[in-house]
Enzyme design. Structure first.
Site, short mmCIF file in Angstrom:
data_model
loop_
_atom_site.label_atom_id
_atom_site.label_comp_id
_atom_site.label_asym_id
_atom_site.label_seq_id
_atom_site.Cartn_x
_atom_site.Cartn_y
_atom_site.Cartn_z
N LEU A 325 64.55 -11.70 52.88
CA LEU A 325 64.85 -12.27 54.19
C LEU A 325 64.65 -11.21 55.27
O LEU A 325 64.93 -10.03 55.05
CB LEU A 325 66.30 -12.78 54.25
CG LEU A 325 66.68 -13.84 53.21
CD1 LEU A 325 68.15 -14.23 53.40
CD2 LEU A 325 65.79 -15.07 53.31
N GLU A 326 64.20 -11.64 56.44
CA GLU A 326 63.97 -10.70 57.54
C GLU A 326 65.24 -9.98 57.97
O GLU A 326 65.20 -8.92 58.59
CB GLU A 326 63.38 -11.44 58.74
CG GLU A 326 64.30 -12.46 59.36
CD GLU A 326 63.58 -13.47 60.23
OE1 GLU A 326 63.66 -13.31 61.46
OE2 GLU A 326 62.95 -14.38 59.68
N SER A 327 66.39 -10.56 57.63
CA SER A 327 67.67 -9.96 57.97
C SER A 327 68.02 -8.78 57.09
O SER A 327 68.99 -8.07 57.37
CB SER A 327 68.77 -11.01 57.87
OG SER A 327 68.65 -11.74 56.66
N GLY A 394 61.65 -13.39 63.76
CA GLY A 394 60.71 -12.53 63.05
C GLY A 394 59.42 -13.23 62.67
O GLY A 394 58.57 -12.67 61.96
#
Length: 521
Positions: A325-327, A394
């Site tokens: 995940l971009e997080s 993102g």
């Protein structure tokens, strides 16, 4: 480091300050710090004219007075610079109504800008954003007319060694509002109960090295020397003030009222206890996307429908793929819905800045992302529609840097009645709003850039699958039970290329029982 109360916060900051705010979607928001500013403004009109800088604006996908919804007050807020405002609906609508100037910058650029500001560098030069809304030849990151009228130049088109690049200039950060779990008596910060690593360190460094201040909201203050050095992410020399938050301002996330240790890596839970997705159109589309998975892949999943690919992979026992995940989380099973951004049983939780180093450099094998509008050439809009500013998040970083891109979305918008049974799809009532339009309202994904980069791109819905070609969208699969003319072509504002080898989608997708994908398929 000085311990303060919320009533002290307004006296520390000043009108016109640029304030960086930590958090990501449902997680990590310094809610009590934001609330203190709002209460002061409502009582006295000060502070005002604040520029808020954030990544994924915090919120619970409603207009509730939480997260960045709190700052959707014209006058108090003079400008917003963010990657994504969909979670904070109230703020997104205020921007959409042109009440607050807003600039939307790709999330990875926001994270890397914090590092550039901290390092005293002039800015970030990147391929990210070429031919999209970020490109000055298009919107130049301006989300509304108020931003255009403000005239702030947040991105420039430059030439680097004969190659087009976008340059995002640095700017000073006067204040950083960040959130941690614990502060010791000296101000060292640890993030034990936080689901994400975020970019709190980068924001603290940016503010400190700009000559600004750092205010941290924490759950508790502990005795000096009791925090393990490897758990301290922000050193005390970067922290000016600490506020111990009231419990109602410091949940782990907006999706849960209780602490979930499986989201932080404190414990591992059996993934066979996770609920499978309900058998609906969302699951149909995510199943088709899961059929593209291959052993050993590392895959990014976007918010919304794409996040369900992780649940399908878990249900089908597709274990030799790694979900990212971009997080920041890598591995494990991503949380779907409001809790998106965290993962159950993550193997690693990176900072966002490090994550986008990995993404921008081509570290991903595949990504699954959403789509709101798609045009004939294959351009996609997810950042501005229906009077709301959502921003790219993102999306631009990911979609421009990954060799295989899958867009997952419902074929039409609005209310519908669509069911699957006996290996077929039955459309009883269709949504009226069209998603396949002649021209997208904003280019968040550039088909031109994808063609120039040689990317493989699929567009997957519950009833049809398209691929990107040099001539635009080509229809390559349709669901069993649907009528090509009535259910597909008449629901589009343009006529796609129809493959001469048009075939039916796998009927297993439209049966309730597991498909039996495993690794062999």
């Amino acid at each position: 480091m000085k311990i303060i109360k919320s009533v002290d916060v307004p006296s520390i900051i000043h009108s016109g300050d640029t304030i960086a705010v930590g958090g990501f979607g449902a997680y990590g928001c310094p809610d009590e710090l934001l609330d203190a500013v709002v209460q002061s403004y409502k009582a006295s009109g000060s502070p005002n004219g604040i520029t808020w800088v954030t990544g994924i604006g915090t919120g619970d996908n409603t207009e509730n007075e939480i997260g960045m919804n709190r700052v959707s007050i014209p006058g108090m807020t003079g400008c917003v610079i963010a990657a994504h405002l969909a979670n904070c609906v109230k703020l997104g609508k205020a921007v959409g109504r042109n009440e607050i100037p807003a600039y939307v910058i790709p999330l990875g650029v926001v994270a890397h800008l914090m590092r550039s500001i901290a390092a005293g560098e002039p800015g970030v030069a990147s391929h990210v954003g070429i031919h999209t809304l970020a490109d000055p030849r298009n919107d130049g990151c301006c989300s509304n007319q108020a931003a255009r009228d403000m005239g702030r130049e947040v991105v420039k088109l430059i030439d680097v060694a004969g190659k087009e690049c976008l340059f995002y200039p640095s700017f000073p950060i006067q204040v950083a509002f960040i959130r941690a779990t614990y502060a010791d008596e000296d101000g060292n910060l640890s993030f034990d109960h936080e689901a994400l690593t975020g970019m709190e360190l980068e924001m603290a460094l940016a503010a400190h090295n700009s000559g600004g201040i750092v205010i941290a909201q924490v759950e508790k203050i502990v005795k000096r020397g009791t925090l393990k050095p490897k758990t301290v992410r922000v050193h005390r020399k970067l922290v000016d003030y600490v506020l111990v938050a009231k419990p109602e301002f410091h949940h782990q996330g907006y999706a849960t009222d209780v602490y979930r240790p499986e989201l932080t890596g404190e414990i591992q839970v059996p993934t066979n206890t996770l609920e499978p997705l309900p058998f609906d159109t969302r699951k149909i589309a995510t199943r088709r996307a899961a059929m593209e998975l291959k052993p050993g892949m590392i895959i990014n999943l976007g918010i919304g429908m794409p996040s369900g690919v992780g649940a399908v992979a878990n249900e089908e026992g597709i274990g030799d793929t790694i979900l990212s995940l971009e997080s920041g989380p890598i591995g494990g099973v991503p949380v779907a819905g409001l809790g998106f951004a965290a993962s159950v049983n993550a193997e690693c939780i990176m900072s966002m800045a490090d994550t986008f180093d990995f993404y921008d450099g081509g570290g991903l094998d595949m990504t699954c992302l959403g789509a709101a509008e798609i045009d004939k050439m294959g351009n996609v809009n997810v950042s501005s529609f229906n009077g709301r500013c959502t921003g790219p998040g993102g999306f631009i970083n990911i979609s421009q840097s990954t060799p295989e891109v899958i867009f997952l979305f419902a074929f039409t918008a609005g209310k519908n009645d669509i069911i699957a049974h006996d290996g077929k799809l039955e459309i009883r009532q269709d949504g009226k709003p069209v998603k396949f339009v002649k021209e997208v309202g904003q280019v968040t994904f550039s088909a031109q850039y994808a063609q120039e980069s040689g990317q493989k791109v699929l567009y997957i819905t519950e009833r049809a699958v398209f691929r990107l070609t040099e001539k635009g969208l080509e229809l390559i699969e349709i669901a069993p039970g649907v009528d090509l003319q009535k259910n597909i072509l008449e629901k589009m504002d343009f006529e796609p290329i129809v493959s001469p080898e048009l075939r039916l989608m796998d009927e297993r997708i439209f049966r309730e029982e597991p498909m039996g994908l495993g690794l062999a398929d």
